[in-house]
Scaffold this motif. Structure first.
Motif, short mmCIF file in Angstrom:
data_model
loop_
_atom_site.label_atom_id
_atom_site.label_comp_id
_atom_site.label_asym_id
_atom_site.label_seq_id
_atom_site.Cartn_x
_atom_site.Cartn_y
_atom_site.Cartn_z
N GLY A 1 49.75 -37.89 -3.66
CA GLY A 1 51.21 -37.92 -3.58
C GLY A 1 51.77 -36.67 -2.95
N ALA A 2 51.20 -35.51 -3.31
CA ALA A 2 51.67 -34.25 -2.73
C ALA A 2 51.39 -34.20 -1.23
CB ALA A 2 51.00 -33.08 -3.44
N LEU A 3 50.25 -34.72 -0.83
CA LEU A 3 49.91 -34.74 0.60
C LEU A 3 50.88 -35.62 1.38
CD1 LEU A 3 46.05 -34.96 0.18
CD2 LEU A 3 47.24 -33.12 1.39
N ARG A 4 51.18 -36.76 0.83
CA ARG A 4 52.08 -37.69 1.52
C ARG A 4 53.49 -37.09 1.66
NH1 ARG A 4 50.37 -43.04 1.98
NH2 ARG A 4 52.54 -43.71 2.04
N ALA A 5 53.82 -36.13 0.81
CA ALA A 5 55.15 -35.52 0.84
C ALA A 5 55.25 -34.32 1.78
CB ALA A 5 55.55 -35.08 -0.57
N VAL A 6 54.12 -33.90 2.38
CA VAL A 6 54.17 -32.76 3.31
C VAL A 6 55.01 -33.15 4.52
CG1 VAL A 6 52.81 -31.30 4.85
CG2 VAL A 6 51.93 -31.85 2.58
N PRO A 7 55.98 -32.33 4.91
CA PRO A 7 56.80 -32.66 6.09
C PRO A 7 55.93 -32.83 7.33
CG PRO A 7 57.78 -30.85 4.85
CD PRO A 7 56.42 -31.09 4.25
N PRO A 8 56.15 -33.90 8.08
CA PRO A 8 55.32 -34.13 9.27
C PRO A 8 55.58 -33.09 10.35
CG PRO A 8 57.09 -35.74 9.15
CD PRO A 8 57.13 -34.97 7.86
N VAL A 9 54.52 -32.81 11.11
CA VAL A 9 54.61 -31.88 12.24
C VAL A 9 54.00 -32.57 13.46
CG1 VAL A 9 54.48 -29.85 10.76
CG2 VAL A 9 52.38 -30.81 11.74
N PRO A 10 54.34 -32.13 14.67
CA PRO A 10 53.70 -32.72 15.85
C PRO A 10 52.19 -32.53 15.78
CG PRO A 10 55.60 -31.40 16.47
CD PRO A 10 55.37 -31.13 15.03
N PRO A 11 51.42 -33.59 16.00
CA PRO A 11 49.96 -33.46 15.89
C PRO A 11 49.38 -32.56 16.96
CG PRO A 11 50.56 -35.61 16.79
CD PRO A 11 51.83 -34.95 16.38
N ARG A 12 48.39 -31.76 16.54
CA ARG A 12 47.66 -30.88 17.43
C ARG A 12 46.16 -30.99 17.12
NH1 ARG A 12 51.56 -31.17 19.94
NH2 ARG A 12 52.87 -29.51 20.83
N LEU A 13 45.37 -30.43 17.99
CA LEU A 13 43.92 -30.50 17.83
C LEU A 13 43.49 -29.75 16.57
CD1 LEU A 13 41.07 -31.20 18.88
CD2 LEU A 13 41.18 -29.13 20.27
N VAL A 14 42.74 -30.43 15.71
CA VAL A 14 42.24 -29.86 14.46
C VAL A 14 40.72 -29.87 14.50
CG1 VAL A 14 42.03 -30.27 11.97
CG2 VAL A 14 44.26 -30.50 13.08
N HIS A 15 40.11 -28.70 14.37
CA HIS A 15 38.65 -28.62 14.26
C HIS A 15 38.21 -29.20 12.93
CE1 HIS A 15 34.70 -26.84 13.47
NE2 HIS A 15 34.59 -26.57 14.78
N GLY A 16 38.83 -28.76 11.86
CA GLY A 16 38.61 -29.36 10.55
C GLY A 16 37.52 -28.73 9.71
N ASP A 17 36.70 -27.83 10.29
CA ASP A 17 35.60 -27.22 9.53
C ASP A 17 35.30 -25.85 10.14
OD1 ASP A 17 33.81 -27.46 7.38
OD2 ASP A 17 32.18 -28.10 8.69
N LEU A 18 36.34 -25.08 10.41
CA LEU A 18 36.24 -23.89 11.25
C LEU A 18 35.77 -22.68 10.46
CD1 LEU A 18 36.73 -23.05 14.21
CD2 LEU A 18 38.99 -22.29 13.52
N GLY A 19 34.45 -22.62 10.24
CA GLY A 19 33.88 -21.43 9.63
C GLY A 19 33.62 -20.36 10.68
N PRO A 20 33.38 -19.11 10.24
CA PRO A 20 33.11 -18.03 11.20
C PRO A 20 31.86 -18.27 12.04
CG PRO A 20 32.72 -17.30 8.93
CD PRO A 20 33.39 -18.63 8.85
N VAL A 21 30.91 -19.05 11.54
CA VAL A 21 29.70 -19.33 12.32
C VAL A 21 29.99 -20.26 13.50
CG1 VAL A 21 28.14 -18.96 10.38
CG2 VAL A 21 29.04 -21.25 10.81
N HIS A 22 31.16 -20.89 13.51
CA HIS A 22 31.51 -21.81 14.58
C HIS A 22 32.32 -21.15 15.70
CE1 HIS A 22 31.34 -24.87 11.07
NE2 HIS A 22 30.16 -24.73 11.63
N VAL A 23 32.67 -19.88 15.51
CA VAL A 23 33.45 -19.14 16.49
C VAL A 23 32.53 -18.15 17.20
CG1 VAL A 23 35.40 -17.59 16.86
CG2 VAL A 23 35.55 -19.38 15.12
N LEU A 24 32.35 -18.32 18.50
CA LEU A 24 31.48 -17.45 19.28
C LEU A 24 32.31 -16.35 19.94
CD1 LEU A 24 29.11 -20.07 20.94
CD2 LEU A 24 28.90 -18.91 18.73
N LEU A 25 31.85 -15.13 19.81
CA LEU A 25 32.59 -13.97 20.28
C LEU A 25 31.85 -13.27 21.42
CD1 LEU A 25 33.47 -12.39 16.79
CD2 LEU A 25 34.79 -14.09 18.08
#
Length: 292
Positions: A171-195
């Motif tokens: 219920g709390a999730l459904r009440a979050v105000p909508p935002v324009p959709p953007r690209l979501v990685h969804g599992d962005l740990g530091p091991v997934h970011v190459l520097l």
């Protein structure tokens, strides 16, 4: 990994004509080997050709979106798909840079900012969220889709959740105000970011809950993945949360809420595998429940 031919992955690849030199990495979904100075090859141990073809279209869309946004980030696009002895084999460009989990939250927040500038493309919303589920519809508010997912996945957890928690979370999730959709990685740990020189240049391992959605979800998950089990875990989460609020404008309460959703969904994937990862996921849910 055991292949149908009982060969080790590198031997399998060499037998099929791939001139691999050495193993680069081994994970839950397969083995990656160096093909030459510019490419790597992966043997998938559980993905079907159809799943990999869908992932290929997703990565192509992500690559094009990142390039158009001037994000300066490379991803492991799938250049070619093959099948060897019943296993899917893919060729990818070698993504430059190295992961540095000790680099702190700054590079991750920089990546989050760049991802939020990527314009949506249809093939960015073609992956299941997560495996076994359907892709999210970007025309539906992200919080609504996540709330519905939480209700479905909570059934898999049985008595691991306190009564009423899943419904309240949904219920709390459904009440979050909508935002324009953007690209979501969804599992962005530091091991997934190459520097390279301390700056992010590449991103790895899209696919777990990668979709078009609310950038705050990416920030929430990235914060708790900074340090999952160490003594500084809470401080690392708080540090990235602080940057996400100050620089990206995210609501701190929504960050805690989205972490709980990530925790429940991930726990539902681990329900048959008790241990500290499952416990960590459930703790994300109880942290939210204790704060409301």
């Amino acid at each position: 990994m055991t292949t149908p031919s009982s060969l080790e992955p590198l031997d399998l690849l060499r037998g099929a004509g791939y001139r691999v030199t050495h193993e680069v990495g081994r994970g839950m979904e397969g083995v990656v080997a160096a093909l030459d100075g510019d490419r790597v090859v992966k043997v998938w141990d559980r993905r079907s050709r159809a799943e990999v073809d869908r992932l290929r279209a997703f990565y192509d869309a992500v690559h094009e979106g990142l390039q158009e946004a001037g994000a300066g980030l490379l991803v492991p696009r799938i250049l070619d798909v093959d099948e060897v002895d019943g296993l899917v084999v893919t060729v990818h460009p070698l993504v430059p840079g190295r992961a540095d989990p000790a680099a702190g939250p700054e590079p991750v927040v920089e990546v989050l900012a760049r991802l939020s500038e990527v314009e949506p493309r249809p093939d960015m919303a073609t992956l299941p969220v997560p495996d076994g589920e359907q892709p999210f519809d970007p025309a539906v508010p992200f919080g609504v889709s996540m709330g519905d997912l939480v209700r479905r996945r909570a059934v898999l957890l049985g008595g691991l959740l306190a009564p009423g928690v899943a419904d309240a979370l949904a219920g709390a999730l459904r009440a979050v105000p909508p935002v324009p959709p953007r690209l979501v990685h969804g599992d962005l740990g530091p091991v997934h970011v190459l520097l390279d020189g301390g700056r992010p240049v590449g991103l790895l391992d899209f696919g777990y809950v990668s979709t078009l959605g609310d950038p705050a979800f990416d920030a929430a998950v990235a914060a708790c993945l900074q340090d999952m089990f160490g003594p500084g875990a809470a401080a690392a989460t708080a540090a990235l949360d602080d940057l996400a609020v100050r620089r990206l404008g995210h609501d701190p309460a929504v960050l805690v809420l989205y972490r709980a959703a990530y925790g429940l969904v991930t726990a539902s994937c681990l329900a048959g595998h008790p241990g500290r990862h499952l416990d960590w996921c459930l703790a994300l849910v109880t942290t939210w429940a204790g704060a409301v």
